[in-house]
Design a protein around this motif. Sequence first.
Motif, PDB file in Angstrom:
ATOM      1  N   THR A  44     -28.879   1.147   3.295  1.00  0.00           N
ATOM      2  CA  THR A  44     -29.694   0.356   4.599  1.00  0.00           C
ATOM      3  C   THR A  44     -28.557   0.472   5.641  1.00  0.00           C
ATOM      4  OG1 THR A  44     -30.834  -0.853   3.012  1.00  0.00           O
ATOM      5  CG2 THR A  44     -30.530  -1.722   5.298  1.00  0.00           C
ATOM      6  N   GLU A  45     -29.124   0.758   6.894  1.00  0.00           N
ATOM      7  CA  GLU A  45     -28.530   0.760   8.033  1.00  0.00           C
ATOM      8  C   GLU A  45     -29.180  -0.074   9.286  1.00  0.00           C
ATOM      9  OE1 GLU A  45     -27.466   3.730   5.593  1.00  0.00           O
ATOM     10  OE2 GLU A  45     -29.234   4.430   7.260  1.00  0.00           O
ATOM     11  N   LYS A  46     -28.510  -1.093   9.734  1.00  0.00           N
ATOM     12  CA  LYS A  46     -29.157  -2.040  10.693  1.00  0.00           C
ATOM     13  C   LYS A  46     -28.124  -2.313  11.981  1.00  0.00           C
ATOM     14  CE  LYS A  46     -31.977  -4.731   7.432  1.00  0.00           C
ATOM     15  NZ  LYS A  46     -32.346  -6.084   7.035  1.00  0.00           N
ATOM     16  N   VAL A  47     -28.726  -2.101  13.069  1.00  0.00           N
ATOM     17  CA  VAL A  47     -27.800  -2.204  14.120  1.00  0.00           C
ATOM     18  C   VAL A  47     -28.528  -3.363  15.271  1.00  0.00           C
ATOM     19  CG1 VAL A  47     -26.904  -1.298  16.308  1.00  0.00           C
ATOM     20  CG2 VAL A  47     -27.241   0.127  14.273  1.00  0.00           C
ATOM     21  N   LEU A  48     -27.677  -4.533  15.649  1.00  0.00           N
ATOM     22  CA  LEU A  48     -28.082  -5.463  16.457  1.00  0.00           C
ATOM     23  C   LEU A  48     -27.272  -5.135  17.987  1.00  0.00           C
ATOM     24  CD1 LEU A  48     -29.950  -7.964  16.253  1.00  0.00           C
ATOM     25  CD2 LEU A  48     -27.714  -9.361  15.683  1.00  0.00           C
ATOM     26  N   MET A  49     -28.154  -4.987  18.809  1.00  0.00           N
ATOM     27  CA  MET A  49     -27.674  -4.992  20.129  1.00  0.00           C
ATOM     28  C   MET A  49     -27.997  -6.239  21.071  1.00  0.00           C
ATOM     29  SD  MET A  49     -28.967  -1.262  21.059  1.00  0.00           S
ATOM     30  CE  MET A  49     -30.555  -1.627  20.646  1.00  0.00           C
ATOM     31  N   LEU A  50     -26.651  -6.794  21.591  1.00  0.00           N
ATOM     32  CA  LEU A  50     -26.926  -8.017  22.188  1.00  0.00           C
ATOM     33  C   LEU A  50     -26.765  -8.043  23.632  1.00  0.00           C
ATOM     34  CD1 LEU A  50     -23.896  -9.926  20.129  1.00  0.00           C
ATOM     35  CD2 LEU A  50     -26.391  -9.789  19.640  1.00  0.00           C
ATOM     36  N   SER A  51     -26.720  -6.795  24.247  1.00  0.00           N
ATOM     37  CA  SER A  51     -26.760  -6.692  25.725  1.00  0.00           C
ATOM     38  C   SER A  51     -27.742  -5.361  26.029  1.00  0.00           C
ATOM     39  CB  SER A  51     -25.485  -6.454  26.258  1.00  0.00           C
ATOM     40  OG  SER A  51     -24.998  -5.201  26.011  1.00  0.00           O
ATOM     41  N   GLY A  73     -27.044   1.589  20.001  1.00  0.00           N
ATOM     42  CA  GLY A  73     -26.869   1.921  18.693  1.00  0.00           C
ATOM     43  C   GLY A  73     -27.893   2.862  18.056  1.00  0.00           C
ATOM     44  N   ASP A  74     -27.322   3.539  17.259  1.00  0.00           N
ATOM     45  CA  ASP A  74     -28.056   4.745  16.470  1.00  0.00           C
ATOM     46  C   ASP A  74     -28.040   4.704  14.892  1.00  0.00           C
ATOM     47  OD1 ASP A  74     -29.648   6.838  16.039  1.00  0.00           O
ATOM     48  OD2 ASP A  74     -28.667   8.290  17.529  1.00  0.00           O
ATOM     49  N   ALA A  75     -28.914   4.456  14.095  1.00  0.00           N
ATOM     50  CA  ALA A  75     -28.860   4.537  12.824  1.00  0.00           C
ATOM     51  C   ALA A  75     -29.544   5.617  12.182  1.00  0.00           C
ATOM     52  CB  ALA A  75     -29.486   3.196  12.098  1.00  0.00           C
ATOM     53  N   ASN A  76     -28.780   6.515  11.443  1.00  0.00           N
ATOM     54  CA  ASN A  76     -29.439   7.735  11.024  1.00  0.00           C
ATOM     55  C   ASN A  76     -29.020   7.878   9.362  1.00  0.00           C
ATOM     56  OD1 ASN A  76     -29.262   8.872  13.696  1.00  0.00           O
ATOM     57  ND2 ASN A  76     -27.049   8.983  13.716  1.00  0.00           N
ATOM     58  N   PRO A  77     -30.199   7.478   8.637  1.00  0.00           N
ATOM     59  CA  PRO A  77     -30.252   7.497   7.150  1.00  0.00           C
ATOM     60  C   PRO A  77     -30.617   8.946   6.782  1.00  0.00           C
ATOM     61  CG  PRO A  77     -32.397   6.417   7.964  1.00  0.00           C
ATOM     62  CD  PRO A  77     -31.545   6.734   9.278  1.00  0.00           C
ATOM     63  N   ILE A  78     -29.924   9.705   5.899  1.00  0.00           N
ATOM     64  CA  ILE A  78     -30.115  10.862   5.624  1.00  0.00           C
ATOM     65  C   ILE A  78     -30.063  11.044   3.890  1.00  0.00           C
ATOM     66  CG2 ILE A  78     -29.199  13.342   5.855  1.00  0.00           C
ATOM     67  CD1 ILE A  78     -27.518  12.461   8.226  1.00  0.00           C
ATOM     68  N   GLY A  81     -33.940   5.880  -1.669  1.00  0.00           N
ATOM     69  CA  GLY A  81     -34.571   5.338  -0.528  1.00  0.00           C
ATOM     70  C   GLY A  81     -33.478   4.973   0.476  1.00  0.00           C
ATOM     71  N   HIS A  82     -34.157   4.579   1.517  1.00  0.00           N
ATOM     72  CA  HIS A  82     -33.579   4.278   2.867  1.00  0.00           C
ATOM     73  C   HIS A  82     -34.390   3.439   3.607  1.00  0.00           C
ATOM     74  CE1 HIS A  82     -35.542   6.731   5.651  1.00  0.00           C
ATOM     75  NE2 HIS A  82     -35.386   7.882   4.936  1.00  0.00           N
ATOM     76  N   ALA A  83     -33.500   2.385   4.509  1.00  0.00           N
ATOM     77  CA  ALA A  83     -34.084   1.555   5.350  1.00  0.00           C
ATOM     78  C   ALA A  83     -33.247   1.583   6.531  1.00  0.00           C
ATOM     79  CB  ALA A  83     -34.304   0.151   5.060  1.00  0.00           C
ATOM     80  N   ALA A  84     -33.802   1.438   7.841  1.00  0.00           N
ATOM     81  CA  ALA A  84     -32.898   1.604   8.951  1.00  0.00           C
ATOM     82  C   ALA A  84     -33.895   1.066   9.994  1.00  0.00           C
ATOM     83  CB  ALA A  84     -32.525   2.911   9.525  1.00  0.00           C
ATOM     84  N   SER A  85     -32.866  -0.009  10.999  1.00  0.00           N
ATOM     85  CA  SER A  85     -33.502  -0.470  12.170  1.00  0.00           C
ATOM     86  C   SER A  85     -32.532  -0.778  13.298  1.00  0.00           C
ATOM     87  CB  SER A  85     -34.228  -1.959  11.617  1.00  0.00           C
ATOM     88  OG  SER A  85     -32.866  -2.894  11.236  1.00  0.00           O
ATOM     89  N   VAL A  86     -33.024  -0.702  14.382  1.00  0.00           N
ATOM     90  CA  VAL A  86     -32.161  -0.739  15.808  1.00  0.00           C
ATOM     91  C   VAL A  86     -32.906  -1.780  16.643  1.00  0.00           C
ATOM     92  CG1 VAL A  86     -30.864   0.238  17.597  1.00  0.00           C
ATOM     93  CG2 VAL A  86     -31.009   1.491  15.512  1.00  0.00           C
ATOM     94  N   ILE A 130     -22.852   5.084  16.526  1.00  0.00           N
ATOM     95  CA  ILE A 130     -23.506   6.022  15.681  1.00  0.00           C
ATOM     96  C   ILE A 130     -23.167   5.746  14.357  1.00  0.00           C
ATOM     97  CG2 ILE A 130     -23.921   8.333  15.328  1.00  0.00           C
ATOM     98  CD1 ILE A 130     -24.569   7.555  18.034  1.00  0.00           C
ATOM     99  N   ILE A 131     -24.112   4.939  13.484  1.00  0.00           N
ATOM    100  CA  ILE A 131     -24.217   4.376  12.254  1.00  0.00           C
ATOM    101  C   ILE A 131     -24.836   5.631  11.328  1.00  0.00           C
ATOM    102  CG2 ILE A 131     -24.673   2.873  10.539  1.00  0.00           C
ATOM    103  CD1 ILE A 131     -22.644   2.098  12.709  1.00  0.00           C
ATOM    104  N   ASN A 132     -24.176   6.118  10.364  1.00  0.00           N
ATOM    105  CA  ASN A 132     -24.540   7.360   9.519  1.00  0.00           C
ATOM    106  C   ASN A 132     -24.520   6.968   8.165  1.00  0.00           C
ATOM    107  OD1 ASN A 132     -24.938   9.449  11.600  1.00  0.00           O
ATOM    108  ND2 ASN A 132     -22.608   9.371  11.567  1.00  0.00           N
ATOM    109  N   GLY A 133     -25.615   7.145   7.423  1.00  0.00           N
ATOM    110  CA  GLY A 133     -25.618   7.183   5.979  1.00  0.00           C
ATOM    111  C   GLY A 133     -26.380   8.339   5.128  1.00  0.00           C
ATOM    112  N   ILE A 134     -25.426   8.760   4.385  1.00  0.00           N
ATOM    113  CA  ILE A 134     -25.660  10.052   3.688  1.00  0.00           C
ATOM    114  C   ILE A 134     -25.779   9.875   2.136  1.00  0.00           C
ATOM    115  CG2 ILE A 134     -25.217  12.510   3.483  1.00  0.00           C
ATOM    116  CD1 ILE A 134     -23.987  12.265   6.176  1.00  0.00           C
ATOM    117  N   THR A 135     -27.002  10.144   1.580  1.00  0.00           N
ATOM    118  CA  THR A 135     -26.950  10.216   0.046  1.00  0.00           C
ATOM    119  C   THR A 135     -27.486  11.597  -0.389  1.00  0.00           C
ATOM    120  OG1 THR A 135     -27.904   7.868  -0.146  1.00  0.00           O
ATOM    121  CG2 THR A 135     -28.099   9.123  -1.863  1.00  0.00           C
TER     122      THR A 135
END
Length: 430
Positions: free
Chosen positions: A340-347, A352-357, A368-373, A321-326
């Motif tokens: 910016t939050e980025k999660v790369l899943m290999l299986s 993965g959960d990216a939560n920009p706030i 501004g924010h950017a997020a990807s999973v 669980i990846i949280n970014g809070i501004t």
Amino acid sequence: MNTIMMSVDRNQVLESFRADQEPEWVTVLREQGFRLAEELPLPKLEKTNIERWNLGTFGEIRRPAQRDSLKDAGGATSEWIDSDNALVQRNSGIEFHRLTEELRGQGVIFTGLEQAVRENPELVKPYLMQAVRADENRMTAIHAALWSGGAFLYVPKNVQVAQPLQALFLLDDEEACFMPHVLIVAEENSSVTFVESAVSAVSRKHDQFGITEVFVKRGAEVHVASVRGLGKQVTDMTYRRAHVEAAGRIRWVVGEMNAGNAMADTASILQGDGAESDAKVICVGAGEQHMNLTTRAVHIGQFSTSDMVTRAVMREDATAIINGITKIEKGASGTNGQQTEKVLMLSPKARGDANPILLIDEDDVQAGHAASVGQVNPEQIFYLMSRGIAQAEAERLIVYGFLAPVISEIPNDRLRDRLQSLAERKLGQA
């Protein structure tokens, strides 16, 4: 009854610190921590129930013998330490520390925190447990009660420290309490780089509640690099928090490479006008590991800036669980907060959960924010394979390219190599 503290004998702990001539004001803080631990709840984490982590295994205070050199310390120290200014904590106490005469002559202090509360109370007391307070939750209360060893770094006004100062926190005693506290104070217009790493070699369960507090005065700059490589048996929960005054700057570079469950909250409180924060975090999860990582910037001063980058790679059954809070407070006009939050899943089973706030209470700002999973881009793999690169090697190159922007920021060659090695091990490539 507060079950999380039942494994700890309060009187025995307090007596252990009194035997080392700990000042009474520190003992009062410990007693307050014990009391609050019986009243406060554990921290509430986004989408993570840490009640299931079975916390409460802390061990007892076990101090190492003092060493005159890094060679005497042995073990993993030579693999991690590459500085003339170094500190090693083994289990519950400081085993070795060294500071050059040049820096001593400039008024720099770099020593164990337990030593600093005895020898430099006027510099420690105004700051200890002030950025992260004992009454925030049960974890911070327990830390206030049980911290030992630790590191204290003080840089006087206008002093520029060029070489990074290093600390290694090592757990290799099955029965030892391991809960270091780092306190950094950089006076006006000073600059310093602090590099720390934490590793373990134990086969029994341990819980580590760590705190790093940084106070950046007007016009000062502090760079903190942290590599966590604790083993599967260690649950690592860490708060890092910096208070930054006007025109001050904090830079965080964090490599979360633990093998066990982990929680980390890295925050910059931008109190003064023109204060800056730059935070870069990477993590690699494997097995059935659970990770909850939060990066925060709180803008209070005008024209303050923050940039946060988090990149996570998950394999096997790992969860992140990846949280970014501004947070931009009312009156913090002219500020700029990006994340910016980025999660790369290999299986297929990795999660993965990216939560920009963004929490904005002021109109005249930029944010501004950017997020990807997602998974590895098959088009990228195909492109590399078309150039004669095998599929496994193509995937490896893509993953390292994904992590490289943070690994390259580590300000020490040996520690950067160790971080790379930990990443390779967790990715099953070493």
